[in-house]
Design an enzyme around this catalytic site. Structure first.
Site, mmCIF file in Angstrom:
data_model
loop_
_atom_site.group_PDB
_atom_site.id
_atom_site.type_symbol
_atom_site.label_atom_id
_atom_site.label_comp_id
_atom_site.label_asym_id
_atom_site.label_seq_id
_atom_site.Cartn_x
_atom_site.Cartn_y
_atom_site.Cartn_z
ATOM 1 N N LYS A 111 0.818 -1.220 0.000
ATOM 2 C CA LYS A 111 0.000 0.000 0.000
ATOM 3 C C LYS A 111 0.844 1.258 0.000
ATOM 4 C CE LYS A 111 -4.370 -1.568 1.945
ATOM 5 N NZ LYS A 111 -5.366 -1.406 3.015
ATOM 6 N N LYS A 194 -4.663 -9.773 -7.088
ATOM 7 C CA LYS A 194 -5.917 -10.072 -6.399
ATOM 8 C C LYS A 194 -7.006 -9.072 -6.802
ATOM 9 C CE LYS A 194 -5.753 -7.865 -2.114
ATOM 10 N NZ LYS A 194 -5.562 -7.614 -0.724
ATOM 11 N N LYS A 197 -10.577 -3.337 -4.625
ATOM 12 C CA LYS A 197 -11.329 -2.098 -4.832
ATOM 13 C C LYS A 197 -10.475 -1.045 -5.504
ATOM 14 C CE LYS A 197 -13.762 -2.703 -0.442
ATOM 15 N NZ LYS A 197 -13.597 -2.487 0.999
HETATM 16 P P1 AMP Z 1 -11.169 -5.057 2.617
HETATM 17 O O1 AMP Z 1 -12.008 -4.734 1.439
HETATM 18 O O2 AMP Z 1 -9.701 -4.942 2.343
HETATM 19 O O3 AMP Z 1 -11.596 -4.358 3.852
HETATM 20 O O4 AMP Z 1 -11.395 -6.618 2.899
HETATM 21 C C1 AMP Z 1 -12.532 -7.115 3.581
HETATM 22 C C2 AMP Z 1 -12.497 -8.624 3.606
HETATM 23 O O5 AMP Z 1 -12.555 -9.155 2.272
HETATM 24 C C3 AMP Z 1 -11.231 -9.206 4.244
HETATM 25 O O6 AMP Z 1 -11.578 -10.350 5.011
HETATM 26 C C4 AMP Z 1 -10.403 -9.606 3.054
HETATM 27 O O7 AMP Z 1 -9.521 -10.672 3.350
HETATM 28 C C5 AMP Z 1 -11.461 -10.046 2.057
HETATM 29 N N1 AMP Z 1 -10.994 -9.873 0.671
HETATM 30 C C6 AMP Z 1 -10.649 -8.710 0.060
HETATM 31 N N2 AMP Z 1 -10.260 -8.930 -1.219
HETATM 32 C C7 AMP Z 1 -10.356 -10.281 -1.423
HETATM 33 C C8 AMP Z 1 -10.107 -11.152 -2.546
HETATM 34 N N3 AMP Z 1 -9.685 -10.674 -3.720
HETATM 35 N N4 AMP Z 1 -10.328 -12.482 -2.372
HETATM 36 C C9 AMP Z 1 -10.770 -12.979 -1.186
HETATM 37 N N5 AMP Z 1 -11.025 -12.221 -0.104
HETATM 38 C C10 AMP Z 1 -10.825 -10.889 -0.206
#
Ligand code: AMP
Ligand code: TRP
Length: 335
Positions: A111, A194, A197
Site C-alpha cells: 500500500k 488479487k 477495490k
Molecule cells: P477489505 O475490502 O480490504 O476491507 O477486505 C474485507 C475482507 O474481504 C477481508 O476479510 C479480506 O480478506 C477479504 N478480501 C478482500 N479482497 C479479497 C479477494 N480478492 N479475495 C478474497 N477475499 C478478499
C-alpha cells in the site's frame, strides 16, 4: 466461549472477492457463534478520504452486509469509530508491538508503494489497530480472506506479548478462519493480482452493485486462454485466469472445483463463460436488489449501526477497564 469478530473497510464498492472471501462466511457463522462485524472507518483514513464519500461508503457497506444476509438481530454490525475503545487499545498495542514485527507486513509495503517516507504513520500501525479491534472483544475466531493471514499472526503475537507482560492469560490467541473455495479471488484481467477495490480497471472486478448486463460483460471480457478445461485441478496449475474462473464458479455454486471440472472438462470458455454468467447473476441479483432497497431506506441502515454500536460498546468497555487496571492507569475511562 467462542466469539467472532471481523472487519471491512468502507472504501468504495464491495466486490466478489469481499463477498466470497469474507461476507458469505460471515453470514453462515452468525448462526453458530456470537458475531461482531465492523465497518472499519478508522482504518479507512490511513489513506486520504473525502468525508462525504466516507459517510456514503459506510452506509453502502452496511447495506451490502444486510443485503448479503447478516441479521442485525443476531450479529452486531457497527462502525468502528463509534466505539472509542478501538482507538484506545490500538495506542496500547502500538506500545506492545515491535517495529521489527510491523516492518515485516507485506500489505504495508504494497500500500505504501515506492514513496514509503510519505505514507501515514497510521498506515504503518494499521495492523495494531486491527489487533485492537479483535482483542477489545476478546474474540476467538476471525473469518477473513487469505490476504489478512499475516495481520492475524501479528494479532496473536501482540496478544501473547501482552499476556506475558501482565503475566496472565488475559487475551485468547484468535484463530483465523480462512474458509470456503475462494479465499483469494483474483482480478478478471490478470490472474496474478488479487481482485481489489483499488484496481484502476472496473473490468478487473465484479461489484456487488453491478447489474446483470454488467456482470455478463465483465465475465465475457475476462482474460482466459484458448485451451479447453482439463479434467483435474492440476491441469490448471499454469493457467491462473482459468483457475480463478473455475474457483469463482465453485464458490458461487457451492460445489467443489473438481465437480466444476467434471461437468466442463473438454469444453472451452465459449461454453464455460455463459454458464458462469448464469450462476453469478443467479446468486448476486438477490443481493444487489436487496442492497438497493436498503439504500432507499437509509434511516433503517443508520438505526442498525446505532444499535450495533451500543451493543459493541457494552462488551468492549468492561474489557478495556480490565486492561487499564492491568497497566496501572488511574480511574475509569470516560469513553
Ligand atoms: P477489505 O475490502 O480490504 O476491507 O477486505 C474485507 C475482507 O474481504 C477481508 O476479510 C479480506 O480478506 C477479504 N478480501 C478482500 N479482497 C479479497 C479477494 N480478492 N479475495 C478474497 N477475499 C478478499
Ligand atoms: N484489515 C482488514 C482488511 O483490510 C479489515 C479489518 C480491520 C479486519 N479490522 C479487522 C478484519 C479485524 C478482521 C478483524 O480486510
Amino acid at each position: 466461549m467462542n466469539r467472532i469478530f471481523s472487519g471491512i473497510q468502507p472504501t468504495g464498492n464491495l466486490h466478489l472477492g469481499n463477498y466470497l472471501g469474507a461476507i458469505k462466511n460471515w453470514v453462515e457463522l452468525q448462526h453458530q457463534f456470537e458475531s461482531i462485524y465492523c465497518v472499519v472507518d478508522l482504518h479507512a483514513i490511513t489513506v486520504p478520504q473525502d468525508p462525504v464519500l466516507l459517510r456514503t461508503s459506510t452506509i453502502e457497506v452496511t447495506a451490502s452486509l444486510l443485503a448479503a444476509g447478516i441479521d442485525p438481530k443476531q450479529a452486531i454490525i457497527f462502525n468502528q469509530s463509534r466505539v472509542p475503545q478501538h482507538a484506545e487499545l490500538a495506542w496500547i498495542f502500538n506500545c506492545v508491538a515491535r517495529l521489527g514485527w510491523l516492518n515485516r507486513m507485506t500489505q504495508f509495503k504494497e500500500k505504501a508503494g515506492k514513496n514509503r517516507e510519505n505514507a501515514s504513520v497510521g498506515l504503518f500501525a494499521y495492523p495494531a489497530l486491527m489487533a485492537a479491534d479483535i482483542l477489545a472483544y476478546k474474540a476467538t475466531h476471525v473469518p477473513v480472506g487469505e490476504d489478512q493471514k499475516q495481520h492475524l499472526e501479528l494479532t496473536r503475537d501482540i496478544a501473547g506479548a501482552f499476556n506475558a507482560m501482565v503475566d496472565e492469560e488475559f487475551f485468547p490467541l484468535p484463530e483465523p478462519q480462512i474458509l470456503g473455495q475462494a479465499t483469494r479471488v483474483m482480478s478478471l484481467r490478470d490472474g496474478s493480482s488479487k481482485m481489489s477495490k483499488s484496481d484502476q480497471s472496473d473490468y478487473s472486478r465484479i461489484n456487488l452493485n453491478d447489474d446483470a448486463d454488467t456482470i455478463s460483460q465483465k465475465i465475457r471480457k475476462a482474460k482466459t486462454d484458448p485451451d479447453p478445461l482439463p479434467e483435474t485441478m492440476e491441469g490448471l496449475n499454469d493457467r491462473p485466469e482459468a483457475r480463478n474462473l473455475v474457483t469463482i464458479y465453485a464458490a458461487l455454486a457451492d460445489c467443489s472445483s473438481q465437480e466444476v471440472l467434471t461437468e466442463f472438462a473438454g469444453k472451452g470458455f465459449g461454453v464455460f463463460k455463459p454458464a458462469l454468467v448464469d450462476v453469478a447473476v443467479e446468486k448476486l441479483a438477490p443481493v444487489t436488489s436487496a442492497m438497493r432497497q436498503y439504500m432507499d431506506d437509509q434511516s433503517y441502515v443508520l438505526s442498525v449501526l446505532d444499535e450495533g454500536a451500543e451493543r459493541a460498546h457494552a462488551i468492549a468497555r468492561p474489557i478495556m477497564q480490565d486492561i487499564r487496571e492491568r497497566l496501572g492507569f488511574l480511574g475509569h475511562s470516560l469513553g
